[in-house]
Design an enzyme around this catalytic site. Structure first.
Site, PDB file in Angstrom:
ATOM      1  N   GLY A 175     -57.656  54.778-101.215  1.00 32.24           N
ATOM      2  CA  GLY A 175     -57.795  53.939-100.019  1.00 32.24           C
ATOM      3  C   GLY A 175     -58.941  52.936-100.056  1.00 32.24           C
ATOM      4  CD  GLU A 202     -63.818  57.584 -97.952  1.00 34.20           C
ATOM      5  OE1 GLU A 202     -63.003  56.681 -98.224  1.00 34.20           O
ATOM      6  OE2 GLU A 202     -63.460  58.744 -97.726  1.00 34.20           O
ATOM      7  CG  ASP A 251     -60.264  61.390 -88.757  1.00 33.54           C
ATOM      8  OD1 ASP A 251     -60.805  61.404 -87.640  1.00 33.54           O
ATOM      9  OD2 ASP A 251     -59.092  61.762 -88.929  1.00 33.54           O
ATOM     10  CE  LYS A 261     -58.609  57.258 -87.393  1.00 35.02           C
ATOM     11  NZ  LYS A 261     -57.514  58.178 -87.694  1.00 35.02           N
ATOM     12  CG  PHE A 272     -52.299  57.378 -89.069  1.00 35.45           C
ATOM     13  CD1 PHE A 272     -53.039  58.321 -89.768  1.00 35.45           C
ATOM     14  CD2 PHE A 272     -51.441  56.551 -89.774  1.00 35.45           C
ATOM     15  CE1 PHE A 272     -52.926  58.440 -91.155  1.00 35.45           C
ATOM     16  CE2 PHE A 272     -51.309  56.663 -91.162  1.00 35.45           C
ATOM     17  CZ  PHE A 272     -52.061  57.610 -91.837  1.00 35.45           C
ATOM     18  CG  ASP A 323     -51.680  56.163 -97.710  1.00 33.51           C
ATOM     19  OD1 ASP A 323     -52.831  56.503 -97.394  1.00 33.51           O
ATOM     20  OD2 ASP A 323     -50.797  56.989 -98.001  1.00 33.51           O
ATOM     21  NE  ARG A 338     -52.526  53.849-101.184  1.00 31.22           N
ATOM     22  CZ  ARG A 338     -53.257  54.845-100.674  1.00 31.22           C
ATOM     23  NH1 ARG A 338     -54.314  54.580 -99.947  1.00 31.22           N
ATOM     24  NH2 ARG A 338     -52.914  56.102-100.875  1.00 31.22           N
TER      25      ARG A 338
HETATM   26  P1  5GP Z   1     -61.853  62.997 -93.052  1.00 32.52           P
HETATM   27  O1  5GP Z   1     -62.186  64.022 -94.098  1.00 32.52           O
HETATM   28  O2  5GP Z   1     -63.034  62.098 -92.733  1.00 32.52           O
HETATM   29  O3  5GP Z   1     -61.263  63.595 -91.813  1.00 32.52           O
HETATM   30  O4  5GP Z   1     -60.660  62.128 -93.641  1.00 32.52           O
HETATM   31  C1  5GP Z   1     -60.918  60.987 -94.323  1.00 32.52           C
HETATM   32  C2  5GP Z   1     -59.714  60.484 -95.083  1.00 32.52           C
HETATM   33  O5  5GP Z   1     -58.492  60.700 -94.359  1.00 32.52           O
HETATM   34  C3  5GP Z   1     -59.839  58.985 -95.249  1.00 32.52           C
HETATM   35  O6  5GP Z   1     -60.576  58.655 -96.389  1.00 32.52           O
HETATM   36  C4  5GP Z   1     -58.396  58.564 -95.307  1.00 32.52           C
HETATM   37  O7  5GP Z   1     -57.918  58.705 -96.629  1.00 32.52           O
HETATM   38  C5  5GP Z   1     -57.691  59.552 -94.392  1.00 32.52           C
HETATM   39  N1  5GP Z   1     -57.570  58.998 -93.027  1.00 32.52           N
HETATM   40  C6  5GP Z   1     -58.280  59.324 -91.931  1.00 32.52           C
HETATM   41  N2  5GP Z   1     -57.889  58.606 -90.865  1.00 32.52           N
HETATM   42  C7  5GP Z   1     -56.912  57.785 -91.294  1.00 32.52           C
HETATM   43  C8  5GP Z   1     -56.110  56.772 -90.659  1.00 32.52           C
HETATM   44  O8  5GP Z   1     -56.197  56.459 -89.465  1.00 32.52           O
HETATM   45  N3  5GP Z   1     -55.207  56.127 -91.448  1.00 32.52           N
HETATM   46  C9  5GP Z   1     -55.055  56.408 -92.779  1.00 32.52           C
HETATM   47  N4  5GP Z   1     -54.150  55.717 -93.433  1.00 32.52           N
HETATM   48  N5  5GP Z   1     -55.788  57.350 -93.402  1.00 32.52           N
HETATM   49  C10 5GP Z   1     -56.708  58.025 -92.677  1.00 32.52           C
HETATM   50 MG    MG Z   2     -53.799  58.410 -97.321  1.00 36.58          MG
HETATM   51 MG    MG Z   3     -60.571  57.673 -98.243  1.00 35.65          MG
END
Ligand code: 5GP
Ligand code: MG
Ligand code: MG
Length: 182
Positions: free
Chosen positions: A46, A101, A105, A133, A155, A162, A168
């Protein structure tokens, strides 16, 4: 008017927004890392689009490297437990590492990754996240030093992000139409 993909319901960040955000981040990072030994590390896949733009917005010398991780399970929510499927090619000991990054999230993925990287004794270890987020009342496991923009708890796709490996390549960040998911 920029063209928008027909599957996108709403654009959250336009190409112009992104350009401005990345330019600001690049200027800030260039100031902070002048005279240091900067290594940008992007987490595949990503972050590649953001990486490509951010590195060109930074004016101090830098090196780049990539990592790929895979979360256990394919769910939309991350467990935080990740497996490194592609490790760095570079030795980061004593260097100033900035993880690039796409979106933070829960921060669990990055938290896990940072613990693992800190064992390699970098001089510093920080995060530059394009989107954050930061849901109210919720702790993120990682405090990014640089944040491009705050993202609503939806999302989003595009600019490297993606849905099932699609979208992407969209130059904007947006929210998909509900019917795309079903
Ligand atoms: P975390 O471990 O911070 O919860 O998740 C991070 C990863 O989840 C990001 O690097 C991304 O790959 C994916 N992710 C989190 N939120 C989104 C979103 O709204 N859209 C997309 N496409 N991927 C997300
Ligand atoms: Mg993904
Ligand atoms: Mg990522």
């Amino acid at each position: 008017m920029e063209s928008t993909h027909p599957d996108v319901e709403r654009v959250l960040f336009s190409e112009a927004d992104i350009k401005e955000i990345v330019g600001r981040m690049g200027a800030e990072i260039s100031r902070d890392y002048a005279g240091k030994d900067l290594v940008l590390i992007a987490v595949l896949r990503g972050a590649v689009v953001f990486m490509g733009d951010l590195m060109r917005a930074i004016t101090c010398p830098l090196a780049i490297d990539f990592m790929a991780v895979s979360s256990y399970g394919e769910g939309a929510k991350s467990s935080g437990v990740v497996r490194i499927v592609k490790d760095l090619d570079m030795d980061i000991k004593g260097r100033d590492v900035l993880i690039v990054e796409d979106i933070l999230d829960s921060g669990l993925t990055l938290n896990y990754l940072m613990k693992s990287l800190s064992h390699r004794k970098p001089a510093s270890l920080e995060v530059a996240a394009f989107l954050w987020k930061d849901v109210e009342g919720r702790e993120t496991a990682v405090e990014p030093k640089y944040v491009g923009a705050h993202c609503p708890d939806e999302f989003v796709v595009g600019y490297g992000l993606d849905f099932a490996e699609r979208y992407r390549n969209l130059p904007q960040v947006g929210v998909l139409k509900p019917e795309v998911y079903s």
